[in-house]
Design an enzyme around this catalytic site. Structure first.
Site, PDB file in Angstrom:
ATOM      1  N   ASP A 184      42.838  40.621  50.577  1.00  0.00           N
ATOM      2  CA  ASP A 184      44.058  41.154  51.183  1.00  0.00           C
ATOM      3  C   ASP A 184      43.685  42.051  52.356  1.00  0.00           C
ATOM      4  O   ASP A 184      43.162  43.150  52.175  1.00  0.00           O
ATOM      5  CB  ASP A 184      44.855  41.943  50.144  1.00  0.00           C
ATOM      6  CG  ASP A 184      46.253  42.322  50.643  1.00  0.00           C
ATOM      7  OD1 ASP A 184      46.490  42.217  51.864  1.00  0.00           O
ATOM      8  OD2 ASP A 184      47.091  42.715  49.811  1.00  0.00           O
ATOM      9  N   HIS A 188      47.385  38.724  50.652  1.00  0.00           N
ATOM     10  CA  HIS A 188      48.582  39.513  50.380  1.00  0.00           C
ATOM     11  C   HIS A 188      49.663  38.703  49.654  1.00  0.00           C
ATOM     12  O   HIS A 188      50.643  39.272  49.191  1.00  0.00           O
ATOM     13  CB  HIS A 188      49.134  40.058  51.700  1.00  0.00           C
ATOM     14  CG  HIS A 188      50.033  41.243  51.543  1.00  0.00           C
ATOM     15  ND1 HIS A 188      49.632  42.414  50.938  1.00  0.00           N
ATOM     16  CD2 HIS A 188      51.326  41.438  51.909  1.00  0.00           C
ATOM     17  CE1 HIS A 188      50.636  43.284  50.954  1.00  0.00           C
ATOM     18  NE2 HIS A 188      51.671  42.713  51.534  1.00  0.00           N
TER      19      HIS A 188
END
Length: 724
Positions: A660, A695
């Site tokens: 992420d 994400h």
């Protein structure tokens, strides 16, 4: 913080918890796995021994300890060992949850149906995305007329494990060329590949290191795109602070691309984008230092070496191009219109003093699209869609008749299209695609959802409750019909509350699994979102951020007061900014929730701005360096700094991805370490770290199934509820 892609559209009693020791070795000793008893209601957990350093920072004379700073180094072997150890503990725990396999099988059934997007026209072809059922990524098809559709791009072939996804798609104006972007491992960094649509042969070298960018074509010469300079050190977490707009000619190398905007102190912005009008006459450049508010510039592309003309020289508003007809520009703006309006202006004199209202502001937030030579004004009325069709002069033709109360989206296409498409959905109704005849205004079902879910067995209603300061907040509650209001229903309270993002009702096959278990799914429209315009957004930012947490807490109290649920059966969930929401509220009111599920959360509010493009979030959060007042305020709620000794926090499953680069996983790592070190109650404090994942965008279905089986299994198990 989002990139658009056309596509189809997560009570055990624990004993013997080991707090972190101050060892000279950052990971000594490491418990490679938890030991678990065979009794379903009793488990022993030994958390990894997490080294506590002596790092301290000085903020306006206040020393703040940051003992887990070393976990920010995503390139270190010590952090890698810690991740491995934490995952071993979490997976050992989840392996003992009896419902996980049942949920996984049910999720497979619920997700195993053909999913097809609305079609869109490019050149002589009609394109659409389709997922046959459990394909990791949706496939792009195309056809001419009624001919049999053929595969055009199959992202499932991009990587063996499905973790390389299609992350953007833009056709040249005549549809003969297309540039598509790919994301590897869920990263925000993209590669761009340009091909001839007939031969599928590449016509340019693959561009690299593109981030937070669309593609905007200028004829067939090339296209505009945006990126940052490659950061020094970690590509995952290093700060990216200066966005630049480039023009790429197809016959040139990327190293020869023209820098159009950025690269100087005067043009230093964190987010820059370029858009060419459909007639190739104008380039509009948006430049912003934060996720709200942008400067706007114009260049006349019909005149060689035309200078940039400033439309807006400040970031007091959000303004972007809607359309143009010759030199007449249509811009969507919230300047002097917090609920947005459309203005018209001549491109030769585009400054605000010359603006004229084209679609005036109303009491409801406006979103606008064009297609078929007309304009569609979509309004949010208490987060519910209301759509009006206007002529090219902005006059009302008709209100579009929608099939119910929910969210309608689409209503866009080429100017010469006479049939457009839109989708309709709500929390209990799978998305149905409708075709719309522009001339008559008649809508027809184009494609019904094949989701394996009995919508008629469920109900969804909107309520309004009162927050701490008296503000009325809407919330939609969905559950099985005939639900008994006795306080014993497992309830998932989901929220976001930030960045002007609106949560409108939409069906999810994963949430369907929760509803089937007798679960209640509740979504409040918290301040900080965009449901009621700029004023609603601003009311949940900076020194007013506590309003968002108060709204969420009040939603929980409403559900309890009305006997939908009770603290023993209430879970809270949210991702990204919503992960902050969950982290802050579980710490402020641990008595109110049984389970907390913060996902990819922004959890260290003192340091979020030091990673990747995090400094661009300061409009919503402020930073600890802004002023002592801002620092003091952030310290009142920042999750990493507010975990207290001796508190019995709700059973917590933190989720994040090791790739992420939007909200770096260090936020989640440090929060988990704090909870494991300080929580003295019987509830588990676990972190689930998905490998080769970012994400959330582009996550393959196989990983989605595993993740939601773990999340729902963990939640129901800690509520003492058996899966049906």
């Amino acid at each position: 913080m989002k990139i658009t892609l056309i596509a189809v559209g997560i009570s055990a009693i624990l004993m013997g918890c080991t707090n972190a020791s101050n060892s000279s070795n950052p990971l000594s000793p490491i418990s490679e796995a938890a030991t678990a008893s065979t009794q379903l209601q009793r488990m022993n957990i030994s958390y990894p021994q997490t080294f506590k350093g002596d790092v301290k920072d000085n903020y306006f004379g206040t020393q703040v300890a940051d003992p887990y700073r070393w976990l920010e180094d995503d390139m270190s072997s010590e952090t890698g060992q810690w991740v491995k150890a934490e995952n071993a503990v979490t997976q050992a725990y989840l392996a003992q949850v009896p419902s996980r396999d049942k949920l996984k099988e049910r999720l497979k059934v619920l997700l195993d149906y053909e999913k097809v997007s609305a079609p869109f026209k490019e050149g002589k072809y009609t394109y659409f995305f389709k997922n046959d059922g459990l394909q990791n990524q949706a496939v792009l098809y195309r056809q001419i007329g009624d001919e049999e559709a053929q595969v055009f791009l199959d992202p499932n072939t991009f990587s063996d494990d499905g973790t390389t996804s299609l992350a953007g798609l833009d056709f040249s104006k005549d549809g003969s060329l297309v540039t598509y972007m790919i994301s590897e491992g869920g990263s925000d960094w993209r590669k761009a590949i340009t091909i001839n649509v007939e031969t599928k042969q590449t016509v340019s070298e693959t561009l690299k290191d593109i981030k937070f960018s669309g593609i905007s074509w200028l004829g067939n010469q090339g296209f505009y795109y945006s990126s940052y300079d490659k950061p020094q050190g970690s590509e995952l977490s290093a700060k990216t602070d200066q966005h630049k707009l480039y023009f790429h000619r197809l016959d040139h190398k990327q190293t020869e691309d023209t820098l159009v905007f950025g690269g100087t102190d005067e043009q230093k912005n964190r987010y820059v984008s370029g858009e060419v009008t459909e007639d190739n006459q104008y380039l509009l450049i948006s430049a912003a230092v934060s996720t709200s508010g942008n400067k706007l510039y114009l260049q006349d592309l019909s005149k060689p070496d035309s200078p940039l003309v400033t439309i807006l020289d400040n970031t007091d508003s959000d303004t972007h191009l809607l359309d143009n007809e010759g030199s007449k520009l249509l811009l969507v703006t919230n300047l002097d219109a917090p609920n947005k309006r459309v203005i018209s202006v001549d491109a030769r004199h585009p400054q605000p003093k010359n603006w004229q209202d084209f679609i005036a502001q109303t009491d409801n937030v406006l979103d606008v699209s064009t297609g078929g030579g007309v304009i569609f004004a979509s309004y949010m009325v208490d987060a519910i869609s209301n759509v009006k069709q206007l002529d090219k002069n902005g006059k009302l033709i008709r209100e579009v008749s929608l099939p119910g109360v929910g969210t309608a989206s689409g209503f866009d296409g080429k100017k010469d299209q006479q049939t457009l498409y839109y989708s309709f959905t709500n929390y209990k109704t799978p998305s149905t695609i409708f075709s719309l005849d522009v001339q008559s205004g008649k809508s027809s079902v184009y494609l019904e959802s094949k989701a394996k879910f009995d919508s008629d067995a469920y109900e969804s209603k909107q309520v309004f409750y009162t927050s701490k300061d008296g503000t009325k907040v809407p919330m939609i509650i969905t559950h099985k019909k005939g639900l008994k209001l006795d306080g014993s229903n497992p309830t998932m309270l989901y929220g976001y509350g930030g960045f002007n993002i609106s949560l409108q009702p939409a069906f999810s096959s994963t949430n369907a699994a929760w509803l089937e278990q007798g679960g209640v799914y509740a979504v409040p429209n918290l301040r900080g979102g965009g449901e009621y315009g700029k004023a609603w957004h601003d009311a949940g930012t900076k020194l007013q951020k506590q309003n968002v947490f108060d709204d969420f807490i009040a939603a929980a109290e409403y559900l309890i007061a009305k006997n939908y649920t009770s603290p023993d059966y209430l879970a809270i969930r949210g991702g990204s900014n919503g992960g902050l929401l969950v982290g802050a509220t579980m710490l402020q009111r641990p008595d109110l929730f049984k389970v907390a599920l913060p996902a990819v959360g922004v959890l260290d509010m003192l340091r979020y701005h030091t990673f990747t493009a995090g400094a661009g979030w300061a409009y919503d959060y402020g930073t600890a360096q802004d002023s002592k007042k801002m620092f003091d305020y952030l310290m009142t709620y920042s999750p990493v700094q507010n975990v207290r000794e001796g508190v019995n926090y709700p059973a917590t499953l933190i989720t994040t991805g090791d790739h992420d680069d939007r909200v770096v996983p260090a936020h989640s790592f440090k929060f988990a370490a704090e909870l494991q070190a300080k929580n003295t109650g019987p509830n588990p404090m676990l972190i689930r770290i998905e490998t080769n994942a970012g994400h959330g965008a582009g996550t393959p279905i196989s990983k989605t199934i595993d993740q939601y089986a773990d999340i729902f299994g963990f939640t129901l198990f800690n509520m003492g509820i058996k899966v049906k």
